[in-house]
Motif scaffolding. Structure first.
Motif, mmCIF file in Angstrom:
data_model
loop_
_atom_site.group_PDB
_atom_site.id
_atom_site.type_symbol
_atom_site.label_atom_id
_atom_site.label_comp_id
_atom_site.label_asym_id
_atom_site.label_seq_id
_atom_site.Cartn_x
_atom_site.Cartn_y
_atom_site.Cartn_z
ATOM 1 N N GLY A 102 43.865 45.866 39.748
ATOM 2 C CA GLY A 102 45.523 45.827 39.729
ATOM 3 C C GLY A 102 45.978 47.163 39.780
ATOM 4 O O GLY A 102 47.161 47.424 40.702
ATOM 5 N N PHE A 103 45.601 48.058 38.974
ATOM 6 C CA PHE A 103 46.365 49.402 39.196
ATOM 7 C C PHE A 103 45.686 49.850 40.419
ATOM 8 O O PHE A 103 46.521 50.381 41.149
ATOM 9 C CB PHE A 103 45.463 50.238 38.153
ATOM 10 N N LEU A 104 44.638 49.764 41.011
ATOM 11 C CA LEU A 104 44.312 50.421 42.228
ATOM 12 C C LEU A 104 44.980 49.775 43.447
ATOM 13 O O LEU A 104 45.269 50.443 44.468
ATOM 14 C CB LEU A 104 42.604 50.117 42.625
ATOM 15 N N ILE A 105 45.524 48.625 43.321
ATOM 16 C CA ILE A 105 46.225 48.091 44.212
ATOM 17 C C ILE A 105 47.911 48.485 44.305
ATOM 18 O O ILE A 105 48.506 48.523 45.212
ATOM 19 C CB ILE A 105 46.369 46.444 44.241
ATOM 20 N N GLY A 115 39.123 55.977 34.915
ATOM 21 C CA GLY A 115 39.995 57.040 35.210
ATOM 22 C C GLY A 115 39.581 57.756 36.458
ATOM 23 O O GLY A 115 40.692 58.245 37.063
ATOM 24 N N GLY A 116 38.409 57.985 36.478
ATOM 25 C CA GLY A 116 37.756 58.520 37.801
ATOM 26 C C GLY A 116 38.400 57.833 39.103
ATOM 27 O O GLY A 116 38.742 58.633 40.069
ATOM 28 N N LEU A 117 38.236 56.736 38.880
ATOM 29 C CA LEU A 117 38.693 55.870 40.174
ATOM 30 C C LEU A 117 40.058 55.869 40.454
ATOM 31 O O LEU A 117 40.482 55.986 41.439
ATOM 32 C CB LEU A 117 38.164 54.339 39.871
ATOM 33 N N LEU A 118 40.780 55.867 39.424
ATOM 34 C CA LEU A 118 42.171 56.080 39.522
ATOM 35 C C LEU A 118 42.784 57.487 40.136
ATOM 36 O O LEU A 118 43.351 57.596 41.113
ATOM 37 C CB LEU A 118 43.082 55.871 38.293
ATOM 38 N N PRO A 164 34.957 43.759 29.851
ATOM 39 C CA PRO A 164 35.424 42.294 29.911
ATOM 40 C C PRO A 164 36.020 42.063 31.433
ATOM 41 O O PRO A 164 36.625 42.916 32.136
ATOM 42 C CB PRO A 164 36.522 42.374 29.055
ATOM 43 N N ASP A 165 36.060 40.960 31.797
ATOM 44 C CA ASP A 165 36.580 40.522 33.023
ATOM 45 C C ASP A 165 38.018 40.914 32.978
ATOM 46 O O ASP A 165 38.501 41.333 34.280
ATOM 47 C CB ASP A 165 36.360 39.088 33.315
ATOM 48 N N TRP A 166 38.839 40.755 32.033
ATOM 49 C CA TRP A 166 40.127 41.057 32.078
ATOM 50 C C TRP A 166 40.557 42.618 32.646
ATOM 51 O O TRP A 166 41.662 42.854 33.083
ATOM 52 C CB TRP A 166 40.829 40.457 30.823
ATOM 53 N N TYR A 167 39.759 43.363 31.902
ATOM 54 C CA TYR A 167 39.852 44.778 32.052
ATOM 55 C C TYR A 167 39.606 45.122 33.495
ATOM 56 O O TYR A 167 40.179 45.914 34.135
ATOM 57 C CB TYR A 167 38.813 45.634 30.883
#
Length: 529
Positions: free
Chosen positions: A27-30, A68-71, A18-21
């Motif tokens: 937002g987490f990555l920023i 999770g991998g991106l984070l 979903p777009d919100w996800y």
């Protein structure tokens, strides 16, 4: 309609999530590098852990491996941990990685026997409460001798078999037809209602079985990976480990069975779903059909798989080799005796395990962050500042609480290492050490059933192919585990407080501790009473 390159990149990012996800992950990555650089690395570490738990909770929206991998990749780039430390954590847990790769695939090649046995059980045991008790007790027994991940892989294979059989017939096809059981498009009323009831029924059995793996896994040194680590550092063999844990594990086991009976009888927390008669009839017809169609070669395969199953239990109970290597032997034996020798046929067995193996490696990277940022250190130091029964209770609770948000293998390893260091430094006595080791083991195994990320077997179930089919989300797993979480935690806590000192006195009376201490080179100490 043509879209811009920017829109295309956004559409491709995390696919159908979903777009919100997608926006939350961005937002987490920023947020993370800003927190790490300008606020507090310690706070940023805890935020990362909570973000990773969020990706697990939203597993049905997007498989956790990608977000999770991106984070984790960003965390490595900004300096929360290093690739070398992540690699070290993977190497330290290589036995778990090999178990996932080979044992789960090995179970795939034994699913014919498993489906045969569990179909007989499901058809012949018509009382739901009795069936639930049978599932939880069987899972507990198997988990005491096998690894919990192995047992949950068996249960998943059985559940998938049941689900695909009914879904195929409900979609208007025969048993021998090919079918995509991930789509309900061909299922019409009243079959669709029966399908929803069947999903609820299978969810009940899956959760009972998952709880069973925790009840059995805590009992023996081979039940969970951290059990082996604790037993190795404490110098306990199989029998001594079982005896030392028994004041807690035996009462907890029966409390778990009682909880299963109560929630099924009362219909609480999503339990109490009955197997629809039409589904039972279809499974019965399938059983009859397979019995009639079974050839001598089919019977030979079942016999071979049964013998391989005996080797599996004996090999793991005796710990003749690492679990993953025994799984590899199962693959070789099962495929050799079943005539499965083509490469593409072998490849299907690994489809279920490898995505989760990759996710687990990401998880070990998060563990590296936890260590490098010292996220658990204040809790460990606080607990070690207490003494006596209070210290035991706090060790039990602290291990349980941390295992709910982290991984019980990691928490158990960290705590037993700290306690072993305290023993070597003369901060605690040997009998204190033994009781703390019991509190650590039971604390990591029992309260951790609260969340899927607490136990690898629960996480495997959540991210398996059967979870979306049964609508088994993170939140639903937490909700259905709640009665067990409360009962197992409280019973384990009471047994920790009242049982361990009494057991230690008994072992002194039997001269077990004196012999154990002498063998370990530890001077004899008086009874704690």
């Amino acid at each position: 309609m043509q879209i811009s390159l920017t829109q295309a990149i956004y559409k491709n990012f995390l696919g159908h999530a979903p777009d919100w996800y997608k926006q939350v992950i961005v937002g987490f990555l920023i947020l993370n590098p800003l927190l790490f650089t300008f606020v507090s690395p310690y706070l940023a570490g805890w935020v990362l852990v909570l973000e990773f738990i969020f990706t697990l909770a939203m597993a049905l929206k997007c498989y956790p491996l990608q977000p999770g991998g991106l984070l984790l990749m960003q965390a490595i780039i900004i300096g929360m941990t290093s690739p070398e430390h992540m690699y070290h954590e993977i190497k330290t847990n290589i036995s778990v990685v090999l178990l996932l790769i080979f044992m789960v695939a090995g179970i795939y090649f034994m699913k014919e026997l498993l489906l045969y046995l569990f179909t007989k059980l499901l058809i012949n045991v018509k009382n739901k409460r009795a069936l639930s008790l049978a599932f939880i007790a069987a899972s507990a027994f198997l988990s005491a001798f096998l690894d919990a991940l192995t047992v949950i892989a068996v249960i998943i294979a059985v559940g998938m078999g049941f689900y695909s059989i009914y879904h195929k017939v409900a979609s208007g096809k025969d048993f021998h037809h090919d079918h995509d059981h991930s789509s309900d498009d061909d299922v019409e009323q009243p079959s669709r209602d029966d399908l929803e009831n069947f999903r609820a029924f299978l969810r009940n059995l899956m959760m009972h079985a998952a709880i069973g793996t925790a009840l059995g896994g805590v009992m023996t040194m081979v039940g969970e990976p951290q059990n082996l680590i604790i037993a190795d550092k404490a110098g306990w063999d199989f029998g001594e480990f079982f005896v030392r844990m028994s004041p807690i594990t035996i009462p907890v086991f029966f409390a778990g069975l009682l909880t299963s009976y109560v929630v099924e009888k009362a219909g609480w927390f999503g339990y109490g779903a009955k197997l629809p008669n039409v589904v039972r009839n279809i499974l019965s017809d399938y059983n009859t059909h397979m019995d009639e169609q079974r050839t001598t070669r089919d019977n030979a395969r079942l016999i071979a798989q049964a013998l391989i199953g005996i080797w599996l239990v004996v090999g793991l109970a005796g710990h003749y080799a690492e679990v993953g290597l025994i799984g590899l032997s199962v693959i070789v034996l099962a495929t050799a005796m079943s005539g499965v020798i083509e490469e593409h046929a072998l490849g299907k067995a690994f489809e279920e395990a490898l995505p989760f193996t990759a996710l687990l490696c990401i998880f070990f990277g998060i563990v590296a962050v936890i260590i490098d940022q010292g996220l658990f250190k204040p809790v460990i130091e606080w607990v070690l500042s207490y003494e006596g029964k209070t210290q035991l209770v706090l060790f039990y609770l602290a291990n349980g609480a941390l295992s709910m948000v982290s991984d019980n293998v990691f928490v158990g390893s960290v705590y037993i290492t700290e306690v072993t260091t305290a023993l070597h430094n003369g901060q605690i006595t040997r009998d204190q050490y033994d009781m703390l080791a019991v509190a650590i083991n039971t604390g990591t195994n029992l309260p951790s059933v609260a969340t899927p990320n607490g136990q690898a077997a629960f996480l495997f179930l959540l991210t398996s192919a059967i979870a979306p089919l049964l609508r088994l989300s993170y939140g639903r797993m937490v909700y259905m585990a709640l009665p067990y979480t409360i009962v197992l935690t409280l019973v384990g806590l009471a047994a920790t407080y009242f049982g361990l000192y009494e057991l230690t006195d008994t072992l002194y009376d039997l001269h077990w501790i004196e012999h154990h201490n002498a063998a370990a080179g530890v001077p004899a100490a008086p009874s704690p009473h």
